[in-house]
Write a protein that holds these residues in place. Sequence first.
Motif, PDB file in Angstrom:
ATOM      1  N   PRO A   1      57.135 -10.981  46.287  1.00 24.37           N
ATOM      2  CA  PRO A   1      57.142 -11.984  45.229  1.00 24.37           C
ATOM      3  C   PRO A   1      58.234 -13.024  45.486  1.00 24.37           C
ATOM      4  O   PRO A   1      59.192 -12.778  46.214  1.00 24.37           O
ATOM      5  CB  PRO A   1      57.439 -11.181  43.958  1.00 24.37           C
ATOM      6  CG  PRO A   1      58.066  -9.914  44.436  1.00 24.37           C
ATOM      7  CD  PRO A   1      57.517  -9.657  45.810  1.00 24.37           C
ATOM      8  N   ALA A   2      58.063 -14.181  44.867  1.00 26.02           N
ATOM      9  CA  ALA A   2      59.020 -15.263  45.054  1.00 26.02           C
ATOM     10  C   ALA A   2      60.401 -14.832  44.565  1.00 26.02           C
ATOM     11  O   ALA A   2      60.532 -14.114  43.580  1.00 26.02           O
ATOM     12  CB  ALA A   2      58.562 -16.506  44.302  1.00 26.02           C
ATOM     13  N   VAL A   3      61.416 -15.276  45.258  1.00 26.59           N
ATOM     14  CA  VAL A   3      62.781 -14.940  44.898  1.00 26.59           C
ATOM     15  C   VAL A   3      63.177 -15.732  43.661  1.00 26.59           C
ATOM     16  O   VAL A   3      62.951 -16.938  43.580  1.00 26.59           O
ATOM     17  CB  VAL A   3      63.740 -15.271  46.069  1.00 26.59           C
ATOM     18  CG1 VAL A   3      65.169 -14.998  45.686  1.00 26.59           C
ATOM     19  CG2 VAL A   3      63.345 -14.477  47.295  1.00 26.59           C
ATOM     20  N   GLN A   4      63.743 -15.030  42.698  1.00 25.57           N
ATOM     21  CA  GLN A   4      64.154 -15.684  41.470  1.00 25.57           C
ATOM     22  C   GLN A   4      65.579 -16.209  41.640  1.00 25.57           C
ATOM     23  O   GLN A   4      66.453 -15.506  42.146  1.00 25.57           O
ATOM     24  CB  GLN A   4      64.094 -14.686  40.314  1.00 25.57           C
ATOM     25  CG  GLN A   4      63.992 -15.321  38.973  1.00 25.57           C
ATOM     26  CD  GLN A   4      63.687 -14.284  37.913  1.00 25.57           C
ATOM     27  OE1 GLN A   4      63.895 -13.099  38.111  1.00 25.57           O
ATOM     28  NE2 GLN A   4      63.205 -14.737  36.791  1.00 25.57           N
ATOM     29  N   LEU A   5      65.797 -17.441  41.230  1.00 24.48           N
ATOM     30  CA  LEU A   5      67.116 -18.056  41.366  1.00 24.48           C
ATOM     31  C   LEU A   5      68.104 -17.412  40.405  1.00 24.48           C
ATOM     32  O   LEU A   5      67.762 -17.083  39.269  1.00 24.48           O
ATOM     33  CB  LEU A   5      67.032 -19.555  41.077  1.00 24.48           C
ATOM     34  CG  LEU A   5      66.201 -20.382  42.059  1.00 24.48           C
ATOM     35  CD1 LEU A   5      66.130 -21.822  41.584  1.00 24.48           C
ATOM     36  CD2 LEU A   5      66.804 -20.321  43.439  1.00 24.48           C
ATOM     37  N   LYS A   6      69.337 -17.256  40.839  1.00 27.30           N
ATOM     38  CA  LYS A   6      70.374 -16.691  39.990  1.00 27.30           C
ATOM     39  C   LYS A   6      70.978 -17.744  39.077  1.00 27.30           C
ATOM     40  O   LYS A   6      71.503 -17.434  38.030  1.00 27.30           O
ATOM     41  CB  LYS A   6      71.459 -16.052  40.852  1.00 27.30           C
ATOM     42  CG  LYS A   6      70.953 -14.851  41.616  1.00 27.30           C
ATOM     43  CD  LYS A   6      72.033 -14.208  42.429  1.00 27.30           C
ATOM     44  CE  LYS A   6      71.456 -13.025  43.181  1.00 27.30           C
ATOM     45  NZ  LYS A   6      72.446 -12.313  43.944  1.00 27.30           N
ATOM     46  N   VAL A   7      70.911 -18.994  39.491  1.00 27.78           N
ATOM     47  CA  VAL A   7      71.438 -20.094  38.696  1.00 27.78           C
ATOM     48  C   VAL A   7      70.257 -20.971  38.286  1.00 27.78           C
ATOM     49  O   VAL A   7      69.531 -21.466  39.145  1.00 27.78           O
ATOM     50  CB  VAL A   7      72.462 -20.933  39.508  1.00 27.78           C
ATOM     51  CG1 VAL A   7      72.982 -22.096  38.690  1.00 27.78           C
ATOM     52  CG2 VAL A   7      73.591 -20.057  39.989  1.00 27.78           C
ATOM     53  N   PRO A   8      70.032 -21.148  36.977  1.00 29.08           N
ATOM     54  CA  PRO A   8      68.884 -21.967  36.568  1.00 29.08           C
ATOM     55  C   PRO A   8      69.088 -23.429  36.957  1.00 29.08           C
ATOM     56  O   PRO A   8      70.202 -23.951  36.948  1.00 29.08           O
ATOM     57  CB  PRO A   8      68.849 -21.799  35.047  1.00 29.08           C
ATOM     58  CG  PRO A   8      70.237 -21.409  34.678  1.00 29.08           C
ATOM     59  CD  PRO A   8      70.788 -20.640  35.847  1.00 29.08           C
ATOM     60  N   LEU A   9      68.000 -24.078  37.297  1.00 27.45           N
ATOM     61  CA  LEU A   9      68.053 -25.486  37.678  1.00 27.45           C
ATOM     62  C   LEU A   9      67.824 -26.354  36.446  1.00 27.45           C
ATOM     63  O   LEU A   9      66.979 -26.053  35.603  1.00 27.45           O
ATOM     64  CB  LEU A   9      66.985 -25.790  38.731  1.00 27.45           C
ATOM     65  CG  LEU A   9      67.129 -25.059  40.055  1.00 27.45           C
ATOM     66  CD1 LEU A   9      65.954 -25.392  40.959  1.00 27.45           C
ATOM     67  CD2 LEU A   9      68.419 -25.433  40.739  1.00 27.45           C
ATOM     68  N   THR A  10      68.551 -27.431  36.339  1.00 28.32           N
ATOM     69  CA  THR A  10      68.403 -28.355  35.233  1.00 28.32           C
ATOM     70  C   THR A  10      67.311 -29.361  35.567  1.00 28.32           C
ATOM     71  O   THR A  10      67.295 -29.937  36.647  1.00 28.32           O
ATOM     72  CB  THR A  10      69.731 -29.104  34.986  1.00 28.32           C
ATOM     73  OG1 THR A  10      70.760 -28.142  34.785  1.00 28.32           O
ATOM     74  CG2 THR A  10      69.627 -30.017  33.788  1.00 28.32           C
ATOM     75  N   VAL A  11      66.400 -29.572  34.619  1.00 26.93           N
ATOM     76  CA  VAL A  11      65.319 -30.525  34.807  1.00 26.93           C
ATOM     77  C   VAL A  11      65.757 -31.857  34.210  1.00 26.93           C
ATOM     78  O   VAL A  11      66.130 -31.943  33.044  1.00 26.93           O
ATOM     79  CB  VAL A  11      64.017 -30.033  34.135  1.00 26.93           C
ATOM     80  CG1 VAL A  11      62.926 -31.066  34.289  1.00 26.93           C
ATOM     81  CG2 VAL A  11      63.609 -28.701  34.716  1.00 26.93           C
ATOM     82  N   ILE A  12      65.728 -32.896  35.012  1.00 25.72           N
ATOM     83  CA  ILE A  12      66.123 -34.229  34.569  1.00 25.72           C
ATOM     84  C   ILE A  12      64.855 -35.024  34.302  1.00 25.72           C
ATOM     85  O   ILE A  12      64.036 -35.220  35.196  1.00 25.72           O
ATOM     86  CB  ILE A  12      66.987 -34.939  35.623  1.00 25.72           C
ATOM     87  CG1 ILE A  12      68.246 -34.111  35.895  1.00 25.72           C
ATOM     88  CG2 ILE A  12      67.323 -36.354  35.179  1.00 25.72           C
ATOM     89  CD1 ILE A  12      69.079 -34.633  37.033  1.00 25.72           C
TER      90      ILE A  12
END
Length: 71
Positions: free
Chosen positions: A50-61
Amino acid sequence: MTNLDTQTLLALVCVAVALAVLGRRTLLWWRGQSAGCGGGGCHGCGETKPAVQLKVPLTVIELESHESTER
């Protein structure tokens, strides 16, 4: 190439082994296999991970639309 000393011969053997390992890993990568499957105790060989889940969420601009800036 008749005067090979021990150090040169050992270096050539190391380079040949490194090229063989690199070629094997490239071939396995090309086929989509992992190098660890083949021996006993391997679970899930050939399955996609499965896809690796990011530990730091990304901010959507979000960009403003052109309609709100034309007023």
